[in-house]
Design an enzyme around this catalytic site. Structure first.
Site, mmCIF file in Angstrom:
data_model
loop_
_atom_site.group_PDB
_atom_site.id
_atom_site.type_symbol
_atom_site.label_atom_id
_atom_site.label_comp_id
_atom_site.label_asym_id
_atom_site.label_seq_id
_atom_site.Cartn_x
_atom_site.Cartn_y
_atom_site.Cartn_z
ATOM 1 N N ASN A 217 55.071 -12.075 -16.174
ATOM 2 C CA ASN A 217 56.401 -12.349 -15.642
ATOM 3 C C ASN A 217 56.397 -13.707 -14.967
ATOM 4 O OD1 ASN A 217 55.473 -12.056 -12.896
ATOM 5 N ND2 ASN A 217 55.460 -9.846 -13.269
ATOM 6 N N LYS A 295 43.520 -12.514 -33.071
ATOM 7 C CA LYS A 295 44.893 -12.956 -32.884
ATOM 8 C C LYS A 295 45.812 -12.290 -33.900
ATOM 9 C CE LYS A 295 47.871 -17.034 -33.035
ATOM 10 N NZ LYS A 295 47.951 -18.499 -33.277
ATOM 11 N N PRO A 312 48.864 1.228 -13.991
ATOM 12 C CA PRO A 312 48.775 2.008 -12.754
ATOM 13 C C PRO A 312 49.741 1.479 -11.707
ATOM 14 C CG PRO A 312 46.871 0.553 -12.994
ATOM 15 C CD PRO A 312 47.614 0.514 -14.307
ATOM 16 N N ASP A 313 50.229 2.355 -10.870
ATOM 17 C CA ASP A 313 51.167 1.991 -9.808
ATOM 18 C C ASP A 313 50.369 1.745 -8.528
ATOM 19 O OD1 ASP A 313 53.107 1.967 -7.737
ATOM 20 O OD2 ASP A 313 54.500 3.026 -9.054
ATOM 21 N N LEU A 315 51.195 0.299 -5.551
ATOM 22 C CA LEU A 315 51.866 0.658 -4.301
ATOM 23 C C LEU A 315 51.813 2.164 -4.068
ATOM 24 C CD1 LEU A 315 53.620 0.018 -1.830
ATOM 25 C CD2 LEU A 315 55.626 0.067 -3.342
ATOM 26 N N PHE A 332 57.351 -4.503 -2.138
ATOM 27 C CA PHE A 332 58.371 -5.505 -2.422
ATOM 28 C C PHE A 332 59.135 -5.083 -3.671
ATOM 29 C CE2 PHE A 332 56.032 -7.670 0.662
ATOM 30 C CZ PHE A 332 56.711 -8.812 1.055
ATOM 31 N N LYS A 346 63.054 3.221 -4.294
ATOM 32 C CA LYS A 346 61.644 2.862 -4.467
ATOM 33 C C LYS A 346 60.829 3.287 -3.251
ATOM 34 C CE LYS A 346 58.632 -1.016 -5.683
ATOM 35 N NZ LYS A 346 58.572 -2.420 -6.183
ATOM 36 N N LYS A 350 57.767 5.854 -3.947
ATOM 37 C CA LYS A 350 56.394 5.338 -3.824
ATOM 38 C C LYS A 350 55.688 5.820 -2.566
ATOM 39 C CE LYS A 350 57.248 2.493 -7.328
ATOM 40 N NZ LYS A 350 56.660 2.656 -8.664
#
Length: 413
Positions: A217, A295, A312-313, A315, A332, A346, A350
């Site tokens: 990102n 490739k 995996p999460d 937070l 965040f 969230k 979480k």
């Protein structure tokens, strides 16, 4: 000088020279600091340049002497921020009544006062002025304010002055200033997070598709690194787990560099226990189910299908109740719509204590920029913070976090 040499050896001193006859003593101060093994950069005010030339300081310091806030080349590189952050210690000698007044009121009208307002380092001032000016109620108020703000003083000395009067107001001698610098550098700076461990994630993650391509990102890591600087300034031991970013290491911060979400989670778990965790990294939600060994080639007329798996999460993992859970877990949320509603959801999902949410739509310029505007979502409600720099937001958030930990500890006692 021999006794102080080891204490200033290798240190970077930023010396701000105010106007006044005592400016000539600053040349001797530079010489003594250099003899002690320190590197010295000099900011010469307009008033100081009336007594000593920039060339004199450049020759002694073996560095460029800085004079102008509106130097096009320097300010294109955010010179006033760079100068303040690259130093280990800031010294103002001589510190005139005018400079003390600017510092006390937060005025930023020239390079010297702007650097002093922007610095995150300890500041030592050596006042030099007429005895009547030193004893004036306005100066006494300014000195009281500056001491309360954590500014350190050396002098002034008492004696005969260039104006013919006698009393306190003479700048301390260079040897005394060097000793004061050495003493401050040898002291461990204490703050509200002294003795605390702050764990921060920062930047993006890169999830490989093949040896060439990856999912990522637009995170720059600027906010996470600003949080690390703010925590360090408050006395914390800081671990910064960072994905791939184009940002320099922060002196005094334990930096752990990773690429993938799984590597980031492993590094975070290895760094526990921590008192505060700030999950500011923009972790990729998905990764390739299987990374291609070679490739992936584009074939004419053929589409490529990618099989993705959830990452995996981080937070949610560290927010799970247990002995390793940090006292304060802050997540965040970078959103493009329904920012506060998504942040509230969230926080609940979480298990985080706080969520810092902002709108990162392209029009805001926040993603990759130097400024932000956030909403702090806690169990008590939502606070809408005004637009500010990412460094300012980080300082404000860490101050709140330190206050929260202190309140919890006081309640427990």
């Amino acid at each position: 000088m021999t006794r102080s040499k080891t204490k200033v050896q290798g240190k970077r001193i930023l010396l701000i020279v105010g106007g006044g006859i005592a400016a000539y003593k600053a040349l001797e101060l530079v010489r003594r600091l250099k003899e002690g093994g320190a590197s010295v950069r000099v900011i010469l005010t307009k008033g100081g340049a009336e007594f000593v030339t920039p060339l004199s300081f450049s020759v002694l310091s073996e560095e460029k002497t800085f004079t102008d806030l509106f130097d096009l080349k320097e300010e294109a590189e955010i010179g006033h921020i760079r100068l303040s952050r690259e130093a280990d210690h800031v010294v103002v000698a001589p510190a005139t009544a005018d400079l003390l007044a600017k510092m006390a009121t937060g005025t930023a009208s020239d390079l010297a006062s702007t650097v002093l307002l922007a610095t995150d380092k300890r500041v030592l001032v050596a006042p030099a002025m007429n005895v009547r000016m030193w004893q004036h109620p306005a100066t006494r108020r300014n000195v009281t304010t500056l001491r309360a703000d954590g500014i350190h003083f050396v002098g002034p000395d008492e004696g005969e002055m260039a104006c013919g009067e006698f009393g306190p107001g003479r700048m301390a001698e260079p040897e005394a200033i060097v000793s004061a610098i050495a003493r401050l550098l040898s002291e461990k700076q204490k703050g509200p997070l002294t003795g605390r461990h702050v764990l921060i994630t920062s930047g993006p993650t890169h999830e490989p598709l093949d040896p060439v391509r990856y999912i990522a990102n637009r995170s720059s890591g600027k906010q996470g690194h600003a949080l690390a600087r703010a925590a360090l300034a408050l006395g914390a031991r800081v671990t910064l787990v960072s994905g791939p970013v184009n940002l320099p290491n922060i002196r005094g911060v334990n930096a752990v560099k990773v690429e993938t979400a799984q590597e980031m989670l492993d590094a975070v778990l290895d760094a526990l226990p921590a008192d505060i965790a700030l999950c500011a990294a923009a972790v990729a939600d998905w990764r390739a189910s299987a990374e291609a060994a070679q490739k992936l080639k584009k074939e004419r007329g053929a589409d490529v299908s990618l099989s993705l798996a959830q990452n995996p999460d981080i937070l949610a993992t560290i927010a799970i109740p247990g002995p390793q859970r940090p006292e304060l877990v802050i997540g965040f949320a970078a959103e493009t719509r329904n920012v506060v509603d998504h942040a509230r959801a969230k926080r609940r999902a979480k298990g985080a204590d706080w969520i810092v949410a902002n709108d990162v739509s392209a029009a805001t310029g926040i993603m990759g920029g130097d400024r932000t505007q956030v909403h702090l979502v806690t169990g008590a409600g939502v606070e809408d913070w005004p637009a500010m720099s990412k460094d300012e937001m980080a300082a404000r958030l860490l101050a709140r976090a330190a206050e929260s930990l202190s309140s919890v500890r006081s309640a427990a006692e």
